[in-house]
Design a protein around this motif. Structure first.
Motif, PDB file in Angstrom:
ATOM      1  N   TRP A 152      26.650  56.561  57.439  1.00 16.93           N
ATOM      2  CA  TRP A 152      27.608  57.645  57.629  1.00 16.93           C
ATOM      3  C   TRP A 152      28.605  57.232  58.698  1.00 16.93           C
ATOM      4  O   TRP A 152      28.252  56.595  59.687  1.00 16.93           O
ATOM      5  N   VAL A 153      29.872  57.617  58.509  1.00 17.17           N
ATOM      6  CA  VAL A 153      30.896  57.283  59.502  1.00 17.17           C
ATOM      7  C   VAL A 153      30.603  58.052  60.789  1.00 17.17           C
ATOM      8  O   VAL A 153      30.485  59.277  60.796  1.00 17.17           O
ATOM      9  N   GLU A 154      30.468  57.295  61.880  1.00 14.44           N
ATOM     10  CA  GLU A 154      30.133  57.875  63.185  1.00 14.44           C
ATOM     11  C   GLU A 154      31.397  58.102  64.012  1.00 14.44           C
ATOM     12  O   GLU A 154      31.530  59.098  64.698  1.00 14.44           O
ATOM     13  N   ALA A 155      32.313  57.121  63.975  1.00 13.13           N
ATOM     14  CA  ALA A 155      33.536  57.209  64.786  1.00 13.13           C
ATOM     15  C   ALA A 155      34.607  56.338  64.141  1.00 13.13           C
ATOM     16  O   ALA A 155      34.294  55.343  63.479  1.00 13.13           O
ATOM     17  N   ASP A 209      31.505  61.026  56.761  1.00  9.98           N
ATOM     18  CA  ASP A 209      31.567  60.558  55.372  1.00  9.98           C
ATOM     19  C   ASP A 209      30.437  59.569  55.083  1.00  9.98           C
ATOM     20  O   ASP A 209      30.075  58.745  55.927  1.00  9.98           O
ATOM     21  N   LYS A 210      29.920  59.653  53.858  1.00  8.58           N
ATOM     22  CA  LYS A 210      28.857  58.747  53.418  1.00  8.58           C
ATOM     23  C   LYS A 210      29.544  57.510  52.840  1.00  8.58           C
ATOM     24  O   LYS A 210      30.391  57.631  51.950  1.00  8.58           O
ATOM     25  N   VAL A 211      29.180  56.325  53.340  1.00  4.82           N
ATOM     26  CA  VAL A 211      29.885  55.102  52.922  1.00  4.82           C
ATOM     27  C   VAL A 211      28.930  53.941  52.683  1.00  4.82           C
ATOM     28  O   VAL A 211      27.831  53.892  53.226  1.00  4.82           O
ATOM     29  N   SER A 219      36.951  48.020  54.985  1.00  6.70           N
ATOM     30  CA  SER A 219      35.642  47.588  54.496  1.00  6.70           C
ATOM     31  C   SER A 219      34.742  48.725  54.030  1.00  6.70           C
ATOM     32  O   SER A 219      33.658  48.461  53.521  1.00  6.70           O
ATOM     33  N   VAL A 220      35.150  49.980  54.226  1.00  2.00           N
ATOM     34  CA  VAL A 220      34.253  51.084  53.867  1.00  2.00           C
ATOM     35  C   VAL A 220      34.666  51.744  52.546  1.00  2.00           C
ATOM     36  O   VAL A 220      35.834  52.006  52.304  1.00  2.00           O
ATOM     37  N   VAL A 221      33.657  51.966  51.702  1.00  2.00           N
ATOM     38  CA  VAL A 221      33.867  52.628  50.410  1.00  2.00           C
ATOM     39  C   VAL A 221      33.088  53.936  50.448  1.00  2.00           C
ATOM     40  O   VAL A 221      31.871  53.930  50.648  1.00  2.00           O
ATOM     41  N   LYS A 222      33.796  55.061  50.269  1.00  2.00           N
ATOM     42  CA  LYS A 222      33.096  56.345  50.202  1.00  2.00           C
ATOM     43  C   LYS A 222      32.234  56.362  48.961  1.00  2.00           C
ATOM     44  O   LYS A 222      32.656  55.896  47.900  1.00  2.00           O
ATOM     45  N   ILE A 223      31.014  56.869  49.076  1.00  2.00           N
ATOM     46  CA  ILE A 223      30.131  56.885  47.914  1.00  2.00           C
ATOM     47  C   ILE A 223      29.875  58.307  47.439  1.00  2.00           C
ATOM     48  O   ILE A 223      29.997  59.266  48.188  1.00  2.00           O
ATOM     49  N   ASP A 224      29.524  58.395  46.173  1.00  2.00           N
ATOM     50  CA  ASP A 224      29.232  59.672  45.532  1.00  2.00           C
ATOM     51  C   ASP A 224      28.155  60.413  46.312  1.00  2.00           C
ATOM     52  O   ASP A 224      27.201  59.809  46.795  1.00  2.00           O
ATOM     53  N   ASP A 225      28.319  61.728  46.422  1.00  2.00           N
ATOM     54  CA  ASP A 225      27.364  62.544  47.163  1.00  2.00           C
ATOM     55  C   ASP A 225      25.936  62.409  46.665  1.00  2.00           C
ATOM     56  O   ASP A 225      24.982  62.576  47.415  1.00  2.00           O
ATOM     57  N   ALA A 226      25.802  62.099  45.372  1.00  2.00           N
ATOM     58  CA  ALA A 226      24.462  61.994  44.782  1.00  2.00           C
ATOM     59  C   ALA A 226      23.715  60.747  45.260  1.00  2.00           C
ATOM     60  O   ALA A 226      22.508  60.637  45.087  1.00  2.00           O
ATOM     61  N   LEU A 227      24.439  59.785  45.842  1.00  2.00           N
ATOM     62  CA  LEU A 227      23.816  58.520  46.247  1.00  2.00           C
ATOM     63  C   LEU A 227      23.360  58.577  47.710  1.00  2.00           C
ATOM     64  O   LEU A 227      24.057  59.125  48.558  1.00  2.00           O
ATOM     65  N   GLU A 228      22.196  58.004  47.982  1.00  2.00           N
ATOM     66  CA  GLU A 228      21.663  57.939  49.352  1.00  2.00           C
ATOM     67  C   GLU A 228      21.919  56.546  49.934  1.00  2.00           C
ATOM     68  O   GLU A 228      21.648  55.553  49.267  1.00  2.00           O
ATOM     69  N   PRO A 229      22.415  56.463  51.192  1.00  2.00           N
ATOM     70  CA  PRO A 229      22.663  55.145  51.798  1.00  2.00           C
ATOM     71  C   PRO A 229      21.479  54.178  51.699  1.00  2.00           C
ATOM     72  O   PRO A 229      21.660  53.002  51.374  1.00  2.00           O
TER      73      PRO A 229
END
Length: 344
Positions: A72-75, A87-89, A135-145
């Protein structure tokens, strides 16, 4: 200063060590700090510990490894607009400039000014990782890091090679996949999604072949010493139009070349040994050897689209970050089905 946990290379041919290090903060305008939700454990990490990358990377020890990261984006830095905190990435393994010829062509893997966290700068076997907006790609909410982390490199490398092979393969063609492990099981699913060619998977582990057939392989061949002949039988004596080799050591390349037909393409993905082929054989059969590094940012976006629709699933074995030694040992001893993931 606030600190975080990080697993570090302290010396080659030595065990990794857990350390308390400074938590990264955005210093440049395009910096993104990611709170790690999962970090994949890769055979390259074993090769790093063996010192295989020391010369190439010129990295200063100690440093943190781990190049397959999601979270998850921290800063974010002051100029970042494509992601926001929370955001989940998934993280493309390279930090790239965006300005050189390769980057402008979308071939960012060959960026002239790249940094490669986990290889030549601090990586993701840690609580946090510093990377860039590019370098960061937002991922679908259904996906877990933790479920997709290894798609950042293992998946991306497999996708890159499979997508190259798929461009050339037709419904009449056969494609041999050597190795149905961490990379191979992703490559099989990607090839299944991208090409109508017949997929023949070779692995010494019958369990891995069962998994391969369950996720799209047309044929599984146990590497028991008769496998080259079996593949030749399955390809009418000619060999396959393409071989995608996810092993690249332990004699795999010699056998792989023997399974290739004239004018065939040999995609080298796994590595470790030298390819020893008489030049006259390369010329007379007009075969191609094609190297495959990791995929581009666009490859990663394509792969995430396949993952979001369920076409690519990663089989994972999860470990606590503090249990890094078990993950490394299990991988080294061949006891990981699919991909090992460290979870802070």
């Amino acid at each position: 200063m606030s600190t975080m946990r990080a697993v570090q290379v302290v010396g080659y041919h030595q065990n990794l060590e857990l350390a308390d290090v400074e938590k990264p903060t955005p210093t440049g305008p395009f910096d993104v700090v990611v709170k790690i939700g999962g970090a994949g454990v890769c055979r390259t990490d074993l090769h790093i510990l063996e010192g295989q990358w020391a010369e190439k990377s010129q990295v200063q020890l100690p440093y943190t490894i781990g190049h397959e990261n999601a979270g998850w984006v921290e800063a974010i830095g002051s100029a970042v607009t494509n992601v926001a905190e929370g955001d989940k990435v998934i993280v493309h393994p390279l930090i790239t400039c965006g300005l050189c010829r390769a980057c402008r062509s979308g071939d960012d893997v060959h960026c002239e000014a790249n940094a490669f966290p986990g290889i030549d700068t601090n990586g993701g076997y840690a609580d946090y990782l510093k990377t860039s907006a590019r370098s960061v790609v937002k991922i679908d909410d259904a996906l877990e890091p933790s479920d997709v982390a290894a798609l950042a490199d293992a998946g991306l490398t497999a996708y890159h090679a499979a997508a190259k092979a798929a461009k050339r393969l037709t419904p009449r063609d056969r494609c041999v996949i050597i190795g149905a492990g961490g990379l191979g099981h992703i490559g099989i699913q990607v090839l299944k999604a991208l090409t109508p060619a017949e997929l023949i998977v070779v692995d010494r582990n019958p369990e891995a072949l069962k998994l391969a057939e369950a996720i799209g392989a047309d044929r599984g061949v146990v590497a028991d010493g008769t496998h080259v002949d079996q593949v030749l039988d399955l390809t009418d004596g000619h060999g396959a139009e393409a071989v995608v080799d996810f092993v690249g050591e332990g004699g795999a390349t010699r056998e792989g070349v023997a399974m290739l037909r004239g004018a065939g393409d040999y995609y080298v993905v796994g590595y470790g040994e030298n390819i020893d082929v008489p030049t006259i054989d390369i010329v007379s059969s007009e075969i191609n050897f094609i190297g495959n590094l990791v995929g581009s940012y666009n490859d990663l976006c394509d792969l995430m689209a396949l993952a979001a629709r369920g076409s690519v699933n990663l089989h994972t074995q999860k470990y606590e970050l503090t249990d890094f030694q078990s993950a490394i040992s299990d991988l080294d001893n061949g006891n990981v089905r699919g991909r090992a993931i460290l979870i802070p």
